[in-house]
Motif scaffolding. Structure first.
Motif, PDB file in Angstrom:
ATOM      1  N   GLY A 109      -6.287   9.778  -4.770  1.00  0.00           N
ATOM      2  CA  GLY A 109      -6.673   8.405  -5.068  1.00  0.00           C
ATOM      3  C   GLY A 109      -7.717   7.941  -4.058  1.00  0.00           C
ATOM      4  N   TRP A 110      -7.861   6.633  -3.942  1.00  0.00           N
ATOM      5  CA  TRP A 110      -8.799   6.088  -2.959  1.00  0.00           C
ATOM      6  C   TRP A 110      -8.450   4.654  -2.597  1.00  0.00           C
ATOM      7  N   LEU A 111      -9.073   4.209  -1.499  1.00  0.00           N
ATOM      8  CA  LEU A 111      -8.919   2.842  -1.007  1.00  0.00           C
ATOM      9  C   LEU A 111     -10.304   2.273  -0.769  1.00  0.00           C
ATOM     10  N   ALA A 143      -3.078   4.110   4.992  1.00  0.00           N
ATOM     11  CA  ALA A 143      -3.151   3.986   3.530  1.00  0.00           C
ATOM     12  C   ALA A 143      -4.294   4.828   2.973  1.00  0.00           C
ATOM     13  N   HIS A 144      -5.434   4.783   3.626  1.00  0.00           N
ATOM     14  CA  HIS A 144      -6.590   5.576   3.181  1.00  0.00           C
ATOM     15  C   HIS A 144      -6.235   7.062   3.172  1.00  0.00           C
ATOM     16  N   PRO A 192      -3.458   7.006  -7.208  1.00  0.00           N
ATOM     17  CA  PRO A 192      -3.619   5.573  -6.942  1.00  0.00           C
ATOM     18  C   PRO A 192      -5.034   5.197  -6.494  1.00  0.00           C
ATOM     19  N   ARG A 193      -5.543   4.184  -7.139  1.00  0.00           N
ATOM     20  CA  ARG A 193      -6.846   3.609  -6.779  1.00  0.00           C
ATOM     21  C   ARG A 193      -6.583   2.163  -6.379  1.00  0.00           C
ATOM     22  N   LEU A 203       0.815  -1.215   0.000  1.00  0.00           N
ATOM     23  CA  LEU A 203       0.000   0.000   0.000  1.00  0.00           C
ATOM     24  C   LEU A 203       0.851   1.269   0.000  1.00  0.00           C
ATOM     25  N   LEU A 260      -3.581   7.767   0.349  1.00  0.00           N
ATOM     26  CA  LEU A 260      -4.163   7.632  -0.988  1.00  0.00           C
ATOM     27  C   LEU A 260      -5.105   8.787  -1.287  1.00  0.00           C
ATOM     28  N   LEU A 267       2.676   4.401  -1.278  1.00  0.00           N
ATOM     29  CA  LEU A 267       2.422   5.276  -2.423  1.00  0.00           C
ATOM     30  C   LEU A 267       3.509   5.185  -3.488  1.00  0.00           C
ATOM     31  N   LEU A 306       2.626   2.614  -5.942  1.00  0.00           N
ATOM     32  CA  LEU A 306       1.324   2.667  -6.593  1.00  0.00           C
ATOM     33  C   LEU A 306       1.197   3.681  -7.725  1.00  0.00           C
TER      34      LEU A 306
END
Length: 132
Positions: free
Chosen positions: A84-86, A75-76, A52-53, A43, A79, A45, A48
């Motif tokens: 991005g998202w988690l 991580a959430h 990053p998704r 996870l 991201l 960055l 990714l």
């Protein structure tokens, strides 16, 4: 005579694949303070790329303690800050219960299965393309 500890933590395995611009991280085993390193790495960055998704496929997770919860929250946050998202997919009932008790399911979207989590990304893209 040495014997193997039958009650020790189950090793954690993590595999990452890419599908349609989304990284799928498949996790198998127990997520705790002694096993979390492979998930932290997956996870990261730096691993990714831009925007990053990530969907974490948790259907084979047998246990998760607060260490795993912290990994997911960090991580959430990272991201989201990177635009991005988690998402979590296929979270087993016992693990989902823990996430619900501490309110993680209200912060990180949880989906019944991987297909549903990936399809939600398709719906988001469609909604964004319709925005004037």
């Amino acid at each position: 005579m040495e014997t193997e500890n039958a009650h020790g933590p189950e090793l954690l395995t993590v595999a990452s694949t890419a599908t349609d611009g989304t990284t799928v991280v498949t996790v198998t085993g127990e997520i705790d303070h002694t096993t979390a390193a492979p998930l932290i790495h997956a996870l990261d960055l730096g691993e990714l790329g831009d925007r990053p998704r990530v969907v974490v496929d948790m259907r084979h997770v047998t246990f998760m303690d607060s260490s795993g919860i912290n990994v997911l929250l960090v991580a959430h946050r990272e991201l989201t800050q990177a635009d991005g998202w988690l998402r979590l997919a296929g979270v087993p009932t016992s693990v989902l219960r823990t996430l619900q008790i501490v309110g993680i399911d209200a912060v990180i979207p949880c989906y019944t299965d991987l297909h549903e989590a990936l399809e939600a990304w398709g719906n988001i893209r469609a909604d964004q393309s319709e925005t004037p």
